[in-house]
Structure formats: C-alpha cells, structure tokens
Design a protein around this motif. Structure first.
Motif, short mmCIF file in Angstrom:
data_model
loop_
_atom_site.label_atom_id
_atom_site.label_comp_id
_atom_site.label_asym_id
_atom_site.label_seq_id
_atom_site.Cartn_x
_atom_site.Cartn_y
_atom_site.Cartn_z
N TRP A 1 -22.59 73.25 -4.83
CA TRP A 1 -21.49 73.69 -5.72
C TRP A 1 -21.52 72.93 -7.05
O TRP A 1 -21.56 71.71 -7.07
CB TRP A 1 -20.14 73.45 -5.02
N ILE A 2 -21.51 73.67 -8.15
CA ILE A 2 -21.38 73.05 -9.47
C ILE A 2 -19.98 73.37 -9.98
O ILE A 2 -19.67 74.52 -10.27
CB ILE A 2 -22.43 73.59 -10.46
N ARG B 1 -13.14 80.96 -2.65
CA ARG B 1 -13.24 80.60 -4.07
C ARG B 1 -14.44 79.74 -4.41
O ARG B 1 -14.93 79.76 -5.53
CB ARG B 1 -11.96 79.90 -4.51
N PHE B 2 -14.92 78.96 -3.46
CA PHE B 2 -16.09 78.11 -3.72
C PHE B 2 -16.72 77.72 -2.41
O PHE B 2 -16.09 77.82 -1.35
CB PHE B 2 -15.74 76.84 -4.52
N GLY B 3 -17.96 77.27 -2.47
CA GLY B 3 -18.60 76.73 -1.28
C GLY B 3 -19.15 77.80 -0.36
O GLY B 3 -19.33 78.95 -0.71
N GLN C 1 -15.71 81.30 -15.36
CA GLN C 1 -15.80 79.93 -14.79
C GLN C 1 -15.10 79.85 -13.45
O GLN C 1 -15.60 79.25 -12.51
CB GLN C 1 -15.16 78.92 -15.76
N SER D 1 -17.18 81.20 -10.81
CA SER D 1 -18.58 80.75 -10.79
C SER D 1 -19.01 80.20 -9.44
O SER D 1 -20.18 80.27 -9.08
CB SER D 1 -18.81 79.69 -11.88
N GLY D 2 -18.07 79.67 -8.65
CA GLY D 2 -18.46 79.09 -7.37
C GLY D 2 -18.18 80.01 -6.19
O GLY D 2 -18.41 79.64 -5.04
N PRO E 1 -16.60 73.94 -12.17
CA PRO E 1 -16.41 74.45 -13.53
C PRO E 1 -15.67 73.48 -14.46
O PRO E 1 -15.45 73.80 -15.61
CB PRO E 1 -15.60 75.73 -13.32
N LEU F 1 -9.63 77.46 -17.61
CA LEU F 1 -10.89 78.06 -17.19
C LEU F 1 -10.93 79.54 -17.57
O LEU F 1 -9.92 80.23 -17.47
CB LEU F 1 -11.05 77.95 -15.67
#
Lengths: 500, 98
Positions: A100-101, A330-332, B76, B79-80, A103, B72
């Motif tokens: 994960w990068i 949302r992430f991961g 952005q 993005s993940g 934001p 954001l």
C-alpha cells in the motif's frame, strides 16, 4: 574524523553545518551499511537508496544556498512503518497492507521533510504495533544487534535495532504501552514517549487512540531532544494535539542541573519480578543519583498493580474499533471467496488472510470487552483504573520532580522464548504501561550491562504531563553520570555486526 | 471463572468479521480464557464512585474555522482501493441474492 555511522545525530549535524561532510556522504555511508547488514538485523522493511539520496542532495543544495531548515538539517533518519509516506509503501507490519502506498504523508513525516532530514527507510514492527518483540511482524522478526538470536524489543524493534546497530543515526518510533521505551532499554539506546498529544498522530496508523504517541529513538538524550523539538507542536489535523508548546527539550538538556532534583523510586516497580542484573543496574542508578546530590525517596503507586490488566482491556477494545477500517474496501488486501459472496463474507475472508494471530487475538478480546453485558465490568472498570493511576501519580509528583523505574523487567530474551505465551509477552511492558494510561511522558536511558548475560539494561524516567523538559533534564543528568564512567554511549559497545 | 467458550469465540469472531477455523476457535478459546481471567482483576481495584478516564489529557470542543482546505482528490482517495469504478469504491453485494 570519526566514523560516520558510529556518530551521534548531533555530531553528524555539526559535520554538515561546518561543511566537513555533506548529507549525501553521510546518507550514503548509512545506506551502504544498511545494504550490507539489514539481512542480518531485518531492521528495515523498505529501503529506497535513490529516493534517500535525492533528499540528501536537496538538503545539501539548501545548505549551500544558506538555508538551514533545522538543527538536524541533512541528518538521515529511519521511520517506523506505521507512519504514512507518499513515496514508500506503508505496511504497519501487516500482510493486509502489503504494497500500500498511502495518498498522504503523516504530519511527522512532513515535519522531517521540512527539517531536511532524508528518510533512509521504513522500519519493522510487530503487526499494527501489537507486541514487544517484533516476532508478530508479518515480515519476520528484527534481531538485536547485541545478540542476533535475541529480540530487539517491540513493537519498535526495527527502529531500535537500526539505531543500536548503527543502521540509522536516529529514528522515529511510536509508543502505545512501551513500544519506544522497551526496545530502547533492551538495545542500549535512548527512547522517549512525549506527553500524550505533544506530537501529532495524523498519519500514524492507530493502535489505541487514547494511548498512542510518537517519539524519538536515539543514541543519546541530546539526540532525542533534538528530534522531539523537530516533530512536536500543534497540528489541526489531530484533534488530540496539544494547543500549547512544551518548549525546547534541547534547552532542557543543555541547562540540566542536578541541584534540587527530587527523584521518586516507585515502590511497586523496584523489587519483585525484575531480573537480578536489571535490578543491580537500577540500584546503581539510584546510588549514582544520591552520590551526585539528588534527593531520592520511595513513592507508593498502589494502583500500578492493575495497570497491565487495565491496559489489556483498553488497548484491545480501542484496537478492535480502529482496525475495523481494514475491510477490503478502501485500501489493502481483498480476498475473494469462491462463488458470489456477499461483502460481509469478503471482509471476513480478507481479515482472516490479512491479519496475523496476535492481531486476531486482540481484536476478538476487544470485541468481547466492548460487548453488551461485559462493557461495564471490563472496559468501564479499566477506565476507572486509569483514574486511580493518575491519582497515584499526582500524589507522587507532589513530592518529587520525576519518577524512576527499571524500563524492562528483563534484558532481551531469545527469539521464540515467549511467542506462544501471550500473558508472559504482555508482562514485558509492566513498567512502561502506566505512562500511557496516564498520558505522562516517559523515557528510557541505558544504565549498564546485566552481569549475568552481558546485555544492556535501561532506566525509565517519568515526569508529570506537559513537563517533558523535567524528564529530559533528569535523563540528561543520569546519562552524564554514566558517560563520565563509560567515556561513550553504551551502544558504542555493540558487537561488530560485519563479522557476526 | 471465565466463560470464554468456543461458541462465544465463534460469535465474537463473526462480530469482528474474521473467518475462523474450528482449530483456531479452540486455540483462541483457551488463550482468551487465560487472558480474561488475568485482566478481570480490574474489578477488584475500583469501587462505584471512581470516575472513568477515557482520555488522559482532558480536552473539550476542539473547533476550527469553517474554511475549505485542500483535501485528497477522488483519484487519490481511490488509489489504494482493491477495486473501483466510476470514481467510487466497488464492492460485492451487501445482501444475498436468495
């Protein structure tokens, strides 16, 4: 000229300011050492040589143009991998965030960039900072440079092994129940947890929000003070951020005078349950302080007996809530079961695959502590214990300026020794937890080598909330009493990693 | 004293959205029982009239000016995300079809 990688951050800053060495030269020296030794210590999860060198180059250009951004301008630093960075993956030691990068940058990372401190890499930690050994990292444990078969403490064992192994001159840690101070103690380095709210936690992947605090991991008390001054200050992005400045810790170190210093020894944390060599080092610290003219008295903090129990209710409760955000949306990671599963099944499969055993244990424990019917008995009582601990500390600080305790009950234990016994692992933080529950600052400073195993020991200094300067004052006094005896910081005695 | 049964662990895990195997349930039940027995001592420490502390440094009503600040971008923020479509997070169905 002294060897670059064994210099303190303050010494490196002077080399840069006096143009005796450039940030690029210094950063290169550390990167070379990291690249040859990280396979042995597993301190870093991510190293990006060209990015670090670009930052160093910019620092050199700024200085050449006459602009020094901070007292640590150009000094490279390691950052614990639970702080978000837009130019490097941020995993928090978990598979659920692999690759994960983020934001956005954490406020502390922004401050490091503004201070022109090149970031060497991201350091290892127990998954989501849950642990005291780094054995719960999904990416394997970090090793203690004093003995590679032993733990470097946790959760910030990546930062502590990087600093004590000279793979970084200084580092960022985070401390929820001792994750800066415990690793510092067992690696012979210095670690400070500032007053709750002194450093912004925006961009710190939260473990337990009422306990978490970011702070420095360093070679010396002065280095820690220099870094705390860089990273602290109000941040509107963190609603728990203190509105007022706590002043300069560097000034507190430079003005440190033992005259009139009143030190309390916490009765509950100075006798039973401590390794003999650790206890001997602590007794030696007390004797040194008395001899040098400090007034030392014993103080009673009876509620400390309940601190670990309260902590292991409050922490899992808050963590179970904080970690709900890792929901495959949302992430991961997203793990997709076969067929056409509902999102709820996708979440459950993702969290099964992405979280390690300790994280699952604590989330389920926290879910239990918060569930209806148990809430008052567990979470509610634990919060009342916090009040009792604050009252004990308030009474103690009426009599003394600072309290001291051994930082850790033992020296570094062997990798694997406690990993299957959660309760034994939890007791490593017995002396460090009260500071988090009460929000006060705490710091660990090396105070010798335990005679039975030849491993470093640390003394913890606690001060009243907002009085981080008193903590740095006492830490500096204690450190100077030892440096007078040793002639150099304890970590100068770390074995030569190149031949191990 | 502890009442951490395998069924309770299974229920807690489902509340926490963590899939667990029968083997994990048994292991967790044993481990959590030991931990809960140990932390239950907090009950002995407190009486009814002690105030609870939820936050170590008391702070109330943290306000800021109501002005629009940079934030954001949609790109952005997405993005993940494991999956997105039309500028939104894409997820599986919330309800079973049957």
């Amino acid at each position: 000229m002294t060897d670059i990688t064994s210099s303190t951050a303050a010494e490196l800053a002077t080399l840069i300011q006096t143009k005796k060495a450039s940030s690029v030269e210094i950063t290169t020296a550390f990167l070379d050492r990291m690249e040859s030794l990280n396979a042995k210590t597993n301190s870093y999860l991510h190293i990006d040589r060209s990015n670090a060198l670009e930052q160093a180059q910019r620092a050199d250009q700024q200085l050449a143009a006459g602009k020094a951004s901070s007292p640590l301008h150009g000094v490279p630093i390691a950052v614990k991998d639970n702080l978000t960075t837009t130019d490097a993956p941020t995993t928090s030691g978990s598979k659920i965030l692999e690759g994960w990068i983020p934001p956005y940058d954490a406020t502390v990372v922004t401050k490091l960039r503004q201070a022109a401190m090149p970031i060497l890499g991201k350091t290892n930690l127990d998954e989501f900072a849950m642990g005291s050994s780094t054995e719960f990292s999904a990416y394997g444990p970090s090793k203690n440079p004093w003995d590679l078969d032993r733990i470097p403490g946790g959760s910030g064992g990546g930062s502590s092994s990087a600093v004590s192994g000279h793979l970084a001159p200084i580092a960022i840690g985070s401390d929820t129940g001792g994750s800066i101070r415990y690793p510092a103690a067992v690696t012979g380095s210095v670690g400070a947890k500032p007053t709750y709210g002194a450093v912004s936690r925006y961009g710190l992947i939260a473990l337990a929000s009422s306990l978490d605090q970011i702070g420095p991991v360093a070679n010396t008390v002065l280095d820690a003070a220099l870094l705390q001054d860089v990273i602290s200050g109000h941040d509107p992005h963190d609603s728990t951020s203190l509105p007022n400045s706590l002043g300069s810790m560097v000034t507190a170190v430079q003005a440190a005078d033992i005259k009139g210093l009143k030190v309390g020894v916490v009765k509950q944390l100075s006798s039973d349950g401590f390794q003999l060599g650790v206890k001997a080092c602590f007794d030696d610290t007390v004797a040194k302080l008395v001899k040098a003219g400090a007034e030392v008295v014993e103080v009673d903090c009876p509620s400390f007996e309940y601190a670990v129990a309260a902590y292991y209710l409050i922490l899992p409760a808050e963590a179970s809530s904080n970690l709900a955000k890792f929901d495959s949306v949302r992430f991961g990671l997203r793990s997709m079961p076969e067929g056409n599963p509902t999102i709820e099944r996708v979440m459950a499969a993702t969290r099964e695959k992405g979280f390690g055993p300790e994280v699952k244990r604590r989330i389920i424990l926290g879910t239990y502590a918060l569930s209806s019917g148990y809430y008052d008995a567990y979470y509610g009582s634990a919060q009342k214990v916090r009040t009792l601990i604050q009252q004990d500390l308030a009474a103690a600080f009426e009599k003394v300026d600072v309290l001291i305790t051994p930082t850790a009950p033992t020296t570094a234990f062997k990798i694997g020794e406690k990993v299957d016994d959660p309760l034994a692992m939890y007791l490593n933080d017995i002396a460090t937890i009260p500071a988090n529950l009460a929000g006060i600052p705490g710091m660990s400073v090396p105070n010798g080598i335990a005679s039975e195993d030849g491993l470093p020991s640390g003394v913890q200094i606690l001060a009243p909330a907002m009085q981080d300067d008193q903590m740095y004052r006492a830490a500096s006094i204690i450190e100077s009493l030892y440096h007078a005896e040793w002639g150099a910081p304890l970590i100068s005695r770390v074995p030569n990693l190149e031949v191990l | 004293m502890s009442e951490i049964t395998p069924d309770l662990v299974r229920h807690l895990a489902s509340l926490a959205r963590i899939l667990v195997t029968d083997e994990e349930v048994d292991q967790l039940a044993g481990e959590l029982a030991v931990i809960v027995d140990s932390v239950a001592m907090v009950n002995q420490a407190v009486s009814g009239d002690v105030v609870a502390t939820s936050h170590p440094i008391p702070m109330v009503n943290v306000y800021r000016e109501d002005v629009i600040l940079p934030s954001l971008t949609q790109e952005q923020a997405l993005s993940g995300a494991p999956e997105s479509a039309d500028g939104r997070f894409k997820v599986n169905a919330i309800l079973d079809e049957d």
